[in-house]
Scaffold this motif. Sequence first.
Motif, short mmCIF file in Angstrom:
data_model
loop_
_atom_site.label_atom_id
_atom_site.label_comp_id
_atom_site.label_asym_id
_atom_site.label_seq_id
_atom_site.Cartn_x
_atom_site.Cartn_y
_atom_site.Cartn_z
N SER A 274 85.31 34.74 39.80
CA SER A 274 84.00 35.27 39.65
C SER A 274 82.83 34.46 40.50
O SER A 274 81.75 34.89 40.52
CB SER A 274 83.39 35.45 38.20
N ALA A 275 83.22 33.30 40.76
CA ALA A 275 82.53 32.48 41.45
C ALA A 275 82.35 32.96 43.35
O ALA A 275 81.34 32.55 43.97
CB ALA A 275 82.66 31.09 41.84
N ASN A 276 83.14 33.82 43.34
CA ASN A 276 83.07 34.48 44.73
C ASN A 276 81.84 35.22 44.93
O ASN A 276 81.62 36.12 44.37
CB ASN A 276 84.40 35.32 45.15
N ARG A 280 80.44 38.98 44.05
CA ARG A 280 79.10 39.21 43.07
C ARG A 280 78.30 40.10 43.66
O ARG A 280 77.58 41.19 43.30
CB ARG A 280 78.40 37.82 42.92
N TYR A 296 77.29 37.66 34.97
CA TYR A 296 78.02 36.35 35.23
C TYR A 296 77.66 34.90 34.97
O TYR A 296 76.54 34.96 34.79
CB TYR A 296 78.55 36.36 36.72
N GLN A 298 77.19 30.69 35.36
CA GLN A 298 76.74 29.94 36.40
C GLN A 298 78.10 29.45 37.20
O GLN A 298 79.15 29.31 36.48
CB GLN A 298 75.94 28.71 36.08
N PHE A 299 78.06 29.10 38.50
CA PHE A 299 79.35 28.55 39.18
C PHE A 299 80.18 27.91 38.29
O PHE A 299 81.30 27.88 38.35
CB PHE A 299 79.19 28.07 40.41
N LYS A 300 79.67 26.70 37.73
CA LYS A 300 80.47 25.50 37.20
C LYS A 300 81.15 25.93 35.74
O LYS A 300 81.74 25.47 35.54
CB LYS A 300 79.59 24.42 36.71
N CYS A 302 82.49 29.17 35.84
CA CYS A 302 83.57 30.16 36.32
C CYS A 302 84.92 29.69 36.15
O CYS A 302 85.96 30.18 35.63
CB CYS A 302 83.01 30.76 37.60
N THR A 303 84.99 28.36 36.81
CA THR A 303 86.37 27.91 36.65
C THR A 303 86.47 27.14 35.30
O THR A 303 85.76 27.28 34.38
CB THR A 303 86.43 26.70 37.57
#
Length: 341
Positions: A274-276, A280, A296, A298-300, A302-303
């Motif tokens: 979902s960080a892709n 998005r 979604y 935030q990037f940190k 997602c993993t």
Amino acid sequence: MKVLGIETSCDETGIAVYDSDAGLLADGLYSQVDIHAKYGGVIPELASRDHIRKTLPLVKQVLAQAGIDQSELDAIAYTSGPGLVGALLVGASIGRALAMGLGIPAIGVHHMEGHLLAPMLEPDPPSFPFVALLVSGGHTQLVRVDGIGKYEMLGESLDDAAGEAFDKVGKMLGLPYPGGPHVAKLALQGESGRFEFPRPMTNRPGLDFSFSGLKTFVRNTIANHTADNGLEEQTAADIAKAFEEAVVGTMAIKCRRAMEHTGLETLIIAGGVSANVQLREVLESTMAKINGRLYYAQFKFCTDNGAMIAYTGCQRLLAGESVDLGIHVQPRWSLETLSAI
């Protein structure tokens, strides 16, 4: 309620403290990428050993960042599955032991439920009900979510997960481990239209996914365009672009079907993929066309991370759930078996 979250399901050690009143107080993450990179994939035994070395020091670090002593914790939440059994046992053992020593409750958290609820950590969280697209290295699932624990599986991958396919294509292209983020980065240099890859299982009804055939298609394309001096850099970028477009396009088609099938207007995406950025953007456009909304994390978040485990554990603890003194992990664990709260 202040909850310490411990995530050790695979190759990342994640720790966080979540307060039911004040929100996320602190979080920390240690990645084992450098350890596993030389092998081209996660080595379970090495993952377990590194979690043993890193978990308690990271717990101390995060507690210090949160400005609290361990005696101020009200509960412990740890990932109990799905994942690598050895890695799960490290987090479960430490979490259960800390809870016992402090005389506070503990709870095992479903890893994918943690991902699913990660967008709830944002300032503007989604409201139930919604459709969730869970995309990671091990899972690609479409789930109807009517509340915490109220899950209906709409569709899932019949073979490779999307993240797994990204990593394998990265390996085919000779990119560093893990391949997924490197494929996305290389795709930025690619040109659309040179290669056209299939959108698997979109020409038939249903919401299941399959990326194994697409992976084979990519392998054959690479073989057909590899000369004696190797694969040209621009060709590699164009293949990465076509592959990413195929995966993203497939997920967009399936997500739109899921929205039409359920009649819901809210879609969330969660998990590492979902960080892709391309995913998005395409899903934002897809939802705009049907007057829906996309959420979604935030990037940190997602993993894999401790914050999603702390949050999810907190919600279940507030509902009165906890576990006994045993150390229980479930390497395989269906979302649909979780209790509703």
